[in-house]
Motif scaffolding. Structure first.
Motif, short mmCIF file in Angstrom:
data_model
loop_
_atom_site.label_atom_id
_atom_site.label_comp_id
_atom_site.label_asym_id
_atom_site.label_seq_id
_atom_site.Cartn_x
_atom_site.Cartn_y
_atom_site.Cartn_z
N VAL A 123 81.88 66.79 58.36
CA VAL A 123 80.80 66.90 57.38
C VAL A 123 79.88 65.70 57.46
O VAL A 123 78.65 65.81 57.43
CB VAL A 123 81.37 67.06 55.96
CG1 VAL A 123 80.24 66.97 54.93
CG2 VAL A 123 82.10 68.39 55.84
N GLY A 124 80.47 64.50 57.57
CA GLY A 124 79.66 63.29 57.65
C GLY A 124 78.73 63.31 58.85
O GLY A 124 77.55 62.97 58.75
N ARG B 254 67.68 70.55 54.86
CA ARG B 254 67.94 69.31 55.60
C ARG B 254 69.05 68.49 54.95
O ARG B 254 69.81 67.81 55.64
CB ARG B 254 66.65 68.49 55.65
CG ARG B 254 66.78 67.24 56.52
CD ARG B 254 65.47 66.50 56.60
NE ARG B 254 65.60 65.30 57.40
CZ ARG B 254 64.63 64.42 57.58
NH1 ARG B 254 63.46 64.62 57.00
NH2 ARG B 254 64.83 63.36 58.33
N ASN B 255 69.15 68.54 53.62
CA ASN B 255 70.16 67.72 52.93
C ASN B 255 71.41 68.53 52.59
O ASN B 255 72.10 68.26 51.61
CB ASN B 255 69.57 67.13 51.65
CG ASN B 255 69.13 68.20 50.67
OD1 ASN B 255 68.96 69.36 51.06
ND2 ASN B 255 68.94 67.83 49.42
N ARG C 118 74.67 63.44 58.52
CA ARG C 118 73.92 62.31 59.07
C ARG C 118 72.87 62.79 60.07
O ARG C 118 71.79 62.23 60.18
CB ARG C 118 74.87 61.30 59.72
CG ARG C 118 75.58 60.40 58.71
CD ARG C 118 76.22 59.22 59.43
NE ARG C 118 77.23 59.63 60.39
CZ ARG C 118 78.52 59.84 60.09
NH1 ARG C 118 78.93 59.67 58.85
NH2 ARG C 118 79.38 60.21 61.01
N SER C 119 73.19 63.87 60.79
CA SER C 119 72.25 64.38 61.79
C SER C 119 71.02 64.99 61.13
O SER C 119 70.00 65.19 61.76
CB SER C 119 72.94 65.43 62.68
OG SER C 119 73.23 66.61 61.94
N ARG C 120 71.13 65.31 59.83
CA ARG C 120 70.03 65.93 59.11
C ARG C 120 69.19 64.90 58.36
O ARG C 120 68.09 65.20 57.90
CB ARG C 120 70.56 66.97 58.12
CG ARG C 120 71.16 68.20 58.80
CD ARG C 120 71.77 69.15 57.78
NE ARG C 120 72.14 70.39 58.42
CZ ARG C 120 71.36 71.46 58.55
NH1 ARG C 120 70.13 71.40 58.10
NH2 ARG C 120 71.77 72.55 59.15
N TRP C 121 69.73 63.71 58.16
CA TRP C 121 69.02 62.68 57.39
C TRP C 121 67.98 61.96 58.24
O TRP C 121 68.03 61.90 59.41
CB TRP C 121 70.00 61.69 56.76
CG TRP C 121 70.81 62.32 55.67
CD1 TRP C 121 70.47 63.38 54.90
CD2 TRP C 121 72.11 61.92 55.23
NE1 TRP C 121 71.45 63.69 54.02
CE2 TRP C 121 72.48 62.81 54.18
CE3 TRP C 121 73.00 60.92 55.60
CZ2 TRP C 121 73.68 62.69 53.51
CZ3 TRP C 121 74.21 60.82 54.92
CH2 TRP C 121 74.55 61.71 53.88
N PRO D 168 75.39 71.07 49.40
CA PRO D 168 74.65 69.80 49.51
C PRO D 168 75.49 68.73 50.17
O PRO D 168 76.70 68.65 49.97
CB PRO D 168 74.34 69.46 48.04
CG PRO D 168 75.40 70.16 47.26
CD PRO D 168 75.69 71.43 48.00
N CYS D 169 74.85 67.90 50.97
CA CYS D 169 75.55 66.79 51.60
C CYS D 169 75.97 65.79 50.51
O CYS D 169 75.18 65.46 49.63
CB CYS D 169 74.64 66.09 52.61
SG CYS D 169 74.38 67.05 54.11
#
Length: 204
Positions: free
Chosen positions: A196-197, A169-170, A201-204, A180-181
């Protein structure tokens, strides 16, 4: 290598190779032998404990070393394993898995644990999930799945997804690899910041 050393099939993942090397390092000890008794040939055990007469292990079983002293030393040969619901029956290793001599389903390690005994393990390019350790999945890219124990994936890939098919997720995916994000996208080239952003963000 000693005659009873465990060998991994070519192409096995690093986790499985580490497992095999660990067995070598522990130096599996042969049971104490009675020097007055003749040494049993490979794949044979005494007809009775202490007997000088030998009988072959039930096919296709073999022994890990010469000089076995009891019937319990008959084990499944390389390329087969002993299922949980089996008594003395060796089953062919599933495609995409590695089964060293004396492999058994009962020896598959639980998450966070190691096994001192050989077990069916995923080959390079394949994976199994912890919830289904004998159900093998072929991965889209070999690099996604290094093989080994259940729930083993490349860094930052989800070990619960079939075939390590998604990033954690991260993390985000780029050219087949998960990274890693970042806490901030400032270090990225401007052309990559938005992509990338947005994905992170869609995973946070």
């Amino acid at each position: 290598l000693p005659i009873y050393a465990v060998r991994a099939r070519e192409g096995a993942g690093p986790d499985w190779l580490d497992h095999v090397q660990g067995l070598r390092a522990r130096n599996l000890h042969q049971p104490e032998r009675d020097d007055h008794l003749p040494s049993m040939p490979s794949g044979h055990v005494p007809e009775q404990q202490g007997s000088t007469e030998c009988v072959a292990c039930v096919s296709p079983m073999t022994t890990l070393y010469l000089g076995a002293t009891e019937a319990s030393e008959c084990v499944c040969p390389k390329g087969t394993y002993r299922p949980l619901a089996s008594e003395g029956v060796c089953t062919p290793c599933p495609d995409g898995m590695v089964c060293a001599t004396n492999s058994s389903e009962a020896a598959i390690p639980k998450p966070g644990q190691e096994s001192e005994d050989p077990y069916p393990a995923a080959s390079l390019g394949f994976m199994t999930r912890v919830s289904e350790p004998m159900k093998i999945w072929k991965c889209l890219m070999k690099d996604h799945c290094p093989g080994g124990a259940p729930g083993t994936c490349a860094p930052y890939r989800s070990t619960t997804e079939v075939a390590c098919g998604e990033c954690l997720r991260n993390a985000y995916e780029d050219d087949g690899m998960c990274s890693p994000c970042p806490g901030s996208a400032a270090w990225l080239p401007r052309s990559e910041e938005r992509r990338v952003g947005k994905e992170c963000r869609s995973r946070w």
